[in-house]
Write a protein that holds these residues in place. Structure first.
Motif, PDB file in Angstrom:
ATOM      1  N   ASP A 181     -46.245  49.807  27.448  1.00  0.00           N
ATOM      2  CA  ASP A 181     -45.133  49.394  28.292  1.00  0.00           C
ATOM      3  C   ASP A 181     -45.482  49.421  29.778  1.00  0.00           C
ATOM      4  OD1 ASP A 181     -43.446  49.038  26.097  1.00  0.00           O
ATOM      5  OD2 ASP A 181     -42.896  51.158  26.089  1.00  0.00           O
ATOM      6  N   VAL A 182     -46.702  49.828  30.119  1.00  0.00           N
ATOM      7  CA  VAL A 182     -47.102  49.984  31.513  1.00  0.00           C
ATOM      8  C   VAL A 182     -48.090  48.891  31.900  1.00  0.00           C
ATOM      9  CG1 VAL A 182     -48.262  51.515  33.153  1.00  0.00           C
ATOM     10  CG2 VAL A 182     -46.744  52.475  31.413  1.00  0.00           C
ATOM     11  N   LEU A 183     -47.799  48.236  33.032  1.00  0.00           N
ATOM     12  CA  LEU A 183     -48.710  47.235  33.580  1.00  0.00           C
ATOM     13  C   LEU A 183     -49.647  47.897  34.584  1.00  0.00           C
ATOM     14  CD1 LEU A 183     -46.482  44.118  34.346  1.00  0.00           C
ATOM     15  CD2 LEU A 183     -48.464  44.193  32.853  1.00  0.00           C
ATOM     16  N   HIS A 184     -50.926  47.511  34.547  1.00  0.00           N
ATOM     17  CA  HIS A 184     -51.913  47.992  35.506  1.00  0.00           C
ATOM     18  C   HIS A 184     -52.534  46.803  36.225  1.00  0.00           C
ATOM     19  CE1 HIS A 184     -52.138  52.209  34.277  1.00  0.00           C
ATOM     20  NE2 HIS A 184     -51.986  51.783  33.035  1.00  0.00           N
ATOM     21  N   ILE A 185     -52.960  47.037  37.446  1.00  0.00           N
ATOM     22  CA  ILE A 185     -53.717  46.023  38.178  1.00  0.00           C
ATOM     23  C   ILE A 185     -55.170  46.460  38.154  1.00  0.00           C
ATOM     24  CG2 ILE A 185     -54.132  44.933  40.408  1.00  0.00           C
ATOM     25  CD1 ILE A 185     -51.140  45.245  40.962  1.00  0.00           C
ATOM     26  N   ARG A 186     -56.024  45.608  37.647  1.00  0.00           N
ATOM     27  CA  ARG A 186     -57.450  45.863  37.546  1.00  0.00           C
ATOM     28  C   ARG A 186     -58.193  44.598  37.961  1.00  0.00           C
ATOM     29  NH1 ARG A 186     -55.809  50.358  36.998  1.00  0.00           N
ATOM     30  NH2 ARG A 186     -55.894  51.677  35.155  1.00  0.00           N
ATOM     31  N   ARG A 187     -59.436  44.785  38.363  1.00  0.00           N
ATOM     32  CA  ARG A 187     -60.289  43.637  38.673  1.00  0.00           C
ATOM     33  C   ARG A 187     -61.000  43.186  37.399  1.00  0.00           C
ATOM     34  NH1 ARG A 187     -61.088  42.846  44.191  1.00  0.00           N
ATOM     35  NH2 ARG A 187     -60.255  44.594  45.390  1.00  0.00           N
ATOM     36  N   VAL A 188     -61.092  41.882  37.222  1.00  0.00           N
ATOM     37  CA  VAL A 188     -61.896  41.338  36.130  1.00  0.00           C
ATOM     38  C   VAL A 188     -63.339  41.361  36.618  1.00  0.00           C
ATOM     39  CG1 VAL A 188     -62.394  39.325  34.711  1.00  0.00           C
ATOM     40  CG2 VAL A 188     -60.021  39.896  35.262  1.00  0.00           C
ATOM     41  N   VAL A 189     -64.171  42.149  35.944  1.00  0.00           N
ATOM     42  CA  VAL A 189     -65.558  42.328  36.344  1.00  0.00           C
ATOM     43  C   VAL A 189     -66.486  41.537  35.432  1.00  0.00           C
ATOM     44  CG1 VAL A 189     -67.400  44.041  36.611  1.00  0.00           C
ATOM     45  CG2 VAL A 189     -65.086  44.581  37.363  1.00  0.00           C
ATOM     46  N   GLY A 190     -66.203  41.529  34.134  1.00  0.00           N
ATOM     47  CA  GLY A 190     -67.039  40.814  33.182  1.00  0.00           C
ATOM     48  C   GLY A 190     -66.250  39.795  32.390  1.00  0.00           C
ATOM     49  N   LEU A 191     -66.854  38.643  32.158  1.00  0.00           N
ATOM     50  CA  LEU A 191     -66.220  37.540  31.438  1.00  0.00           C
ATOM     51  C   LEU A 191     -66.807  37.418  30.027  1.00  0.00           C
ATOM     52  CD1 LEU A 191     -66.322  34.921  34.337  1.00  0.00           C
ATOM     53  CD2 LEU A 191     -64.358  36.295  33.583  1.00  0.00           C
ATOM     54  N   PRO A 192     -66.118  36.683  29.147  1.00  0.00           N
ATOM     55  CA  PRO A 192     -66.615  36.513  27.778  1.00  0.00           C
ATOM     56  C   PRO A 192     -68.081  36.082  27.745  1.00  0.00           C
ATOM     57  CG  PRO A 192     -64.426  35.582  27.955  1.00  0.00           C
ATOM     58  CD  PRO A 192     -64.855  35.954  29.358  1.00  0.00           C
ATOM     59  N   GLY A 193     -68.836  36.754  26.860  1.00  0.00           N
ATOM     60  CA  GLY A 193     -70.242  36.420  26.674  1.00  0.00           C
ATOM     61  C   GLY A 193     -71.201  37.119  27.620  1.00  0.00           C
TER      62      GLY A 193
END
Length: 113
Positions: A9-21
């Protein structure tokens, strides 16, 4: 923004560091994506006690993303919880709110990532 695996139920803000593959390797001094160091900027150390950093060297699947918090030394993120599926990412932070008194000035609206 994504929903926490620990508390859905909790939203977090994070950076996307790695993408698929991609192949992600995290150490105290660097984050590498496919063998290339990412710039750290003002993120601080990537250090977490090794008992917490269970996911520090992995190849992401076709629908997996590696997320990291800006407060790297105290963030439960992909290093501790593993990669996140695309459908768990539900928004994009588009604005930063600052306050000299540490008060919240407003909320972030959900948007489509």
């Amino acid at each position: 923004m994504h929903y926490s695996k620990r508390d859905p139920d909790v939203l977090h803000i994070r950076r996307v560091v790695g993408l698929p593959g991609e192949h992600v390797v995290v150490s105290a001094g660097a984050v590498q994506i496919d063998g290339q160091n990412l710039p750290q900027g003002k993120m601080g150390s990537n250090f977490l006690d090794e008992k917490w950093m269970r996911y520090r060297d992995l190849k992401l699947g076709p629908d997996e993303y590696f997320l990291m918090g800006d407060n790297r030394e105290n963030s439960f993120d992909s290093r501790t919880e593993g990669p996140y599926a695309r459908d768990s990412i539900v928004g994009v932070a588009t604005t930063r709110w600052y306050s000299a008194k540490g008060m919240t000035l407003g909320s972030l609206a959900k948007s489509t990532p």
